[in-house]
Design a protein around this motif. Structure first.
Motif, PDB file in Angstrom:
ATOM      1  N   LYS A 126     -12.880   8.515   5.612  1.00  0.00           N
ATOM      2  CA  LYS A 126     -13.023   7.905   4.493  1.00  0.00           C
ATOM      3  C   LYS A 126     -13.778   8.901   3.392  1.00  0.00           C
ATOM      4  CE  LYS A 126     -12.676   3.013   4.979  1.00  0.00           C
ATOM      5  NZ  LYS A 126     -13.742   1.611   4.735  1.00  0.00           N
ATOM      6  N   LYS A 127     -13.630   8.832   2.029  1.00  0.00           N
ATOM      7  CA  LYS A 127     -14.308   9.698   1.246  1.00  0.00           C
ATOM      8  C   LYS A 127     -15.926   9.103   1.094  1.00  0.00           C
ATOM      9  CE  LYS A 127     -10.950  11.441  -1.726  1.00  0.00           C
ATOM     10  NZ  LYS A 127     -10.283  11.620  -3.095  1.00  0.00           N
ATOM     11  N   SER A 128     -16.795  10.004   1.088  1.00  0.00           N
ATOM     12  CA  SER A 128     -18.317   9.477   1.064  1.00  0.00           C
ATOM     13  C   SER A 128     -18.499   8.770  -0.110  1.00  0.00           C
ATOM     14  CB  SER A 128     -19.180  10.932   1.349  1.00  0.00           C
ATOM     15  OG  SER A 128     -18.781  11.552   2.446  1.00  0.00           O
TER      16      SER A 128
ATOM     17  N   LYS B  91       0.717  -1.294  -0.057  1.00  0.00           N
ATOM     18  CA  LYS B  91      -0.189   0.015   0.134  1.00  0.00           C
ATOM     19  C   LYS B  91       0.860   1.227  -0.094  1.00  0.00           C
ATOM     20  CE  LYS B  91      -3.927  -2.277   0.564  1.00  0.00           C
ATOM     21  NZ  LYS B  91      -4.920  -2.304  -0.632  1.00  0.00           N
TER      22      LYS B  91
ATOM     23  N   ASP C 274      -3.024   5.107  -0.308  1.00  0.00           N
ATOM     24  CA  ASP C 274      -4.202   4.211   0.227  1.00  0.00           C
ATOM     25  C   ASP C 274      -4.414   4.462   1.658  1.00  0.00           C
ATOM     26  OD1 ASP C 274      -4.366   2.227  -1.923  1.00  0.00           O
ATOM     27  OD2 ASP C 274      -2.027   2.365  -1.774  1.00  0.00           O
TER      28      ASP C 274
ATOM     29  N   LYS D 298      -6.716   8.450  -2.118  1.00  0.00           N
ATOM     30  CA  LYS D 298      -7.569   7.599  -3.049  1.00  0.00           C
ATOM     31  C   LYS D 298      -9.031   7.427  -2.671  1.00  0.00           C
ATOM     32  CE  LYS D 298      -3.558   4.865  -4.612  1.00  0.00           C
ATOM     33  NZ  LYS D 298      -2.904   3.241  -4.791  1.00  0.00           N
ATOM     34  N   ASP D 299      -9.659   7.127  -3.809  1.00  0.00           N
ATOM     35  CA  ASP D 299     -11.176   7.230  -3.588  1.00  0.00           C
ATOM     36  C   ASP D 299     -11.418   6.016  -2.445  1.00  0.00           C
ATOM     37  OD1 ASP D 299     -11.373   9.164  -5.510  1.00  0.00           O
ATOM     38  OD2 ASP D 299     -12.024   7.881  -6.985  1.00  0.00           O
ATOM     39  N   GLU D 300     -11.050   4.977  -2.379  1.00  0.00           N
ATOM     40  CA  GLU D 300     -11.110   3.864  -1.722  1.00  0.00           C
ATOM     41  C   GLU D 300      -9.996   3.848  -0.486  1.00  0.00           C
ATOM     42  OE1 GLU D 300     -13.946   2.088  -1.818  1.00  0.00           O
ATOM     43  OE2 GLU D 300     -14.165   3.258  -3.668  1.00  0.00           O
ATOM     44  N   GLY D 301      -9.467   4.963  -0.171  1.00  0.00           N
ATOM     45  CA  GLY D 301      -8.450   5.081   0.924  1.00  0.00           C
ATOM     46  C   GLY D 301      -8.886   5.445   2.026  1.00  0.00           C
ATOM     47  N   ILE D 302      -7.983   5.559   3.134  1.00  0.00           N
ATOM     48  CA  ILE D 302      -8.504   5.630   4.536  1.00  0.00           C
ATOM     49  C   ILE D 302      -7.389   6.647   5.248  1.00  0.00           C
ATOM     50  CG2 ILE D 302      -7.487   3.542   5.146  1.00  0.00           C
ATOM     51  CD1 ILE D 302      -9.657   3.063   7.299  1.00  0.00           C
TER      52      ILE D 302
END
Length: 280
Positions: free
Chosen positions: A278-280, A122, A200, A226-230
């Motif tokens: 996280k992203k909504s 990652k 990530d 990233k869109d699915e990142g945390i």
């Protein structure tokens, strides 16, 4: 031994009172490991262990690091911090010498949740890294890590040596090539990175003390996650004397693209928490 006083639990000394436009923030630059490699043998003899449960991470002692800088003729903002016995001089020195309590909290949380938080391969950003403990933890777990701290001297004389201390000799060449190191303000750091550079996982500890920096931090998160990142933020519930804290930051991100939840907190002593974003 050098003594620092960070005014997070007392009355404000006014160091945070200047308007942002009056502060000349340091520009960002990438720092490539160089002299630290030849100094590694000396650094090993000056190391101690960060211990959190079963996690052990070697790091250079603050007092030895300051002595090493002086011996090499380094004059910088850390001299001012030492002179004023302060761990926060806005725009000059942002507390990178010390390993703060919330770093222990976040390492402990990551270790307890290691079955669900995957680091291997990652891309991880250790933001406001200081000694680099969080990033080193991720690096040992197989991540590709970018380390960022405000003061260049912290990266050169603390973060990079600490990364090297935790690598096997045969790993050093590869790890220093796969890791990146940056200093400077969050705005210029964001601008310096390639547009495509996204992460990530973003880890950050004790970076919520200055409310005036929240817009910079949120913008960086928006651009670099990233869109699915945390994102995991470890911080005190409230920073007495300077005004920031978890509740203020939760309010600041309320109308953004992010959703957040408190995943850990303690009420023992000074209240501390971990925020997952996280992203909504």
């Amino acid at each position: 031994m050098t003594s620092f006083k960070f005014n997070f639990t007392g009355v404000s000394d006014g160091s945070q009172d200047k308007d942002d436009e009056e502060i000349e923030w340091f520009g960002s630059e990438e720092i490539v490991p160089n002299n630290q490699l030849k100094d590694l043998k000396d650094l090993v003899t000056q190391a101690k262990m960060f211990i959190c449960g079963d996690v052990e991470i070697g790091h250079v002692l603050i007092s030895n690091m300051l002595t090493f800088m002086k011996e090499n003729g380094v004059k910088n903002a850390l001299d001012l911090a030492e002179k004023e016995h302060s761990d926060l001089i806005t725009g000059k020195y942002e507390g990178g010498l010390k390993i703060w309590e919330c770093t222990y909290d976040l390492v402990d949380y990551l270790e307890e949740n290691k079955e669900t938080i995957e680091f291997k391969n990652k891309k991880v950003l250790d933001l406001g890294c200081g000694a680099g403990i969080l990033g080193i933890y991720a690096l040992v777990k197989g991540a590709l890590v970018t380390f960022q701290d405000y003061n260049k001297e912290i990266i050169e004389y603390s973060t990079i040596p600490n990364v090297l201390l935790n690598m096997e000799e045969e790993q050093i060449d590869q790890e220093t090539k796969s890791s990146k190191f940056y200093s400077g303000d969050w705005v210029s750091f964001d601008q310096l990175l390639e547009e495509s550079e996204k992460f990530d996982i973003i880890l950050t500890s004790e970076t919520l003390y200055n409310v005036k920096n929240y817009d910079k931090l949120i913008a960086l998160f928006q651009h670099r996650l990233k869109d699915e990142g945390i994102i995991f933020i470890a911080a005190k519930t409230y920073y007495f004397g300077v005004g920031g804290g978890m509740r203020q930051f939760e309010t600041a991100i309320k109308d953004t693209c992010f959703k957040s939840e408190i995943v850990w907190k303690t009420s023992n002593g000074i209240q501390r928490e971990i925020l997952k974003i996280k992203k909504s």
